[in-house]
Design an enzyme around this catalytic site. Structure first.
Site, PDB file in Angstrom:
ATOM      1  N   ALA A 125      41.299  34.573  39.702  1.00 39.30           N
ATOM      2  CA  ALA A 125      39.925  34.268  40.103  1.00 39.30           C
ATOM      3  C   ALA A 125      39.435  35.168  41.226  1.00 39.30           C
ATOM      4  CB  ALA A 125      39.844  32.813  40.550  1.00 39.30           C
ATOM      5  N   LYS A 126      40.357  35.743  41.978  1.00 41.63           N
ATOM      6  CA  LYS A 126      40.034  36.669  43.079  1.00 41.63           C
ATOM      7  C   LYS A 126      38.962  36.098  44.003  1.00 41.63           C
ATOM      8  CE  LYS A 126      41.821  40.629  40.581  1.00 41.63           C
ATOM      9  NZ  LYS A 126      42.092  40.081  39.235  1.00 41.63           N
ATOM     10  N   ARG A 127      39.172  34.850  44.408  1.00 42.35           N
ATOM     11  CA  ARG A 127      38.230  34.179  45.280  1.00 42.35           C
ATOM     12  C   ARG A 127      38.491  34.502  46.747  1.00 42.35           C
ATOM     13  NH1 ARG A 127      36.518  33.336  40.524  1.00 42.35           N
ATOM     14  NH2 ARG A 127      35.678  31.320  39.882  1.00 42.35           N
TER      15      ARG A 127
END
Lengths: 272, 272
Positions: free
Chosen positions: A95-97
């Site tokens: 998700a690379k949040r």
């Protein structure tokens, strides 16, 4: 899932393969498009055919969000299916949040509590207080971008900061964060030679290595420079496995592609 | 929405206020919890009460994802409601996305096509090819993190890279990317004094400034150092506006809080 369980599964299956579920409706076999939930049907078939060869699955959230509510439902079904049928599998929400503290807590709840993933990928740009809220979850893992496998990695990640590359400073800094034991790192396989340096900074952490296959990395080099005494590697393949076939037996082709990678990993693991 | 239209709305409403829709079920008035979609009901009331005072709304996706499928539906309803009833409003998906090229394209489709936001926030860590897929969308805007308003900003963003702070190198680099005209930047208001330097690098771009209010920034300083000839500012307030009240008339309290900010902005705009 605990790190200990993950290591145990790697040794049992003789595999450190992660399969990326980056499902694009334009690329899956046409006969699935008439199903009620084509993305989930595709994932289910892939998972059932490859679960004994892989230790982790990694749906990339972008591919689900692009289909809106239906896509989010497919993501939910996929993680539910994995958790119910293959609880020994390590699950990664790619998700690379990353956001300010209270917002990162909401993302952590979304992926760790609501969807019940074992781990989530995060981006480091906003620093410590954007990552620590993820690290607070016990037996959950936060996989931080360090050195990525794309061309743009050279725009910022490899820039010199006080005598070392920026991504090394990111790695070094993160080791002092609270619950840093819950950190893993994304390290692109296109730069396998960097793995030795990386291991000198984070000798014990797991590395998630994308870029083997479609992105051009080499498995032997990754193992040579990146493996530690607990293996400490998850090597991802997405398109090379899931799109290996495109007819009604696509999952058998995916299993064959996964088997090739698993067997290479078995040779590497047996040679330790 | 075109930048020209956004500037025109700022001048018409005498406001550069953006209202952050970071909706937490634990913080909204209790009487809404019995509604079918409490988050949407809350947003609708806030939007109806404040739309004449604000030029932009910014739902933070974390707060929707934390509630799973229901949350994503609330996000869909919110953007649909805005686009249908207040098409003059600039909409921002505060998502802080960013991934390799084909994946960023999927995120761009999710927010620009599927949800029909005017803009999305992105994180720069993965470089040029993680951002350019967003920039390819015409009349859509990509708001890249530069200098954020949290403590963690000092972990990496302000580090020295070849004589300048890292975030300035990020800003400078991004100006050469394809369709850079579609870039805006997130710059935290807690460091208003930095805005003069930032304006020397990107004189014409819009800046999205969080951190006024709850995060401690000062509106006058932001305008003094950050405003350009086309205003070029969107100043966000989230909690200070949306949680100003907590009873059945909460939206009136929100409108009062928004009005205070709008009036300060009107004074600033009239003094140009």
């Amino acid at each position: 899932m605990t790190t200990k369980n993950l290591i145990s599964e790697i040794n049992r299956k003789k595999s450190f393969l992660c399969i990326g579920l980056d499902v694009d409706l334009d690329k899956i076999p046409k006969h699935l498009l008439s199903e009620e939930d084509p993305i989930f049907s595709f994932n289910k078939a892939i998972i059932d055919a490859t679960h004994h060869l892989a230790v982790a699955y990694k749906p990339n959230t972008a591919f689900y969000e692009a289909y809106g509510l239906k896509g989010w439902r497919s993501l939910e079904r996929t993680i539910e299916y994995l958790n119910k049928n293959y609880p020994e599998i390590f699950t990664i929400a790619d998700a690379k949040r990353g956001d300010i503290g209270n917002t990162s807590t909401m993302y952590a709840k979304a992926f760790f509590d609501d969807l019940a993933f074992d781990s989530v990928t995060v981006a480091p740009y906003m620093g410590k207080d954007s990552i620590e809220p993820f690290l607070a979850f016990e037996n959950k893992h936060t996989i931080m971008l360090a050195l990525t496998s794309n061309e743009g990695a050279f725009d910022f990640q490899t820039k010199d900061v006080g005598g070392q590359e920026f991504y090394k400073m990111v790695l070094q800094t993160s080791t002092a964060w609270k619950n840093a034991k819950n950190l893993m790192y994304v390290v692109g396989a296109t730069k396998a030679e960097y793995l030795a340096d990386i291991r000198s900074i984070i000798p014990d952490s797991f590395l998630l290595v994308p870029g083997v296959g479609a992105q051009g990395g080499n498995l032997q080099d990754v193992a040579k420079y990146g493996m530690n005494k607990h293996v400490g590697l998850l090597v991802n393949s997405s398109r090379g496995v899931i799109y290996a076939g495109n007819d009604t037996q696509f999952y058998n082709e995916a299993a064959k592609a996964a088997k090739v990678l698993q067997q290479q990993m078995e040779v590497i693991l047996d040679a330790r």
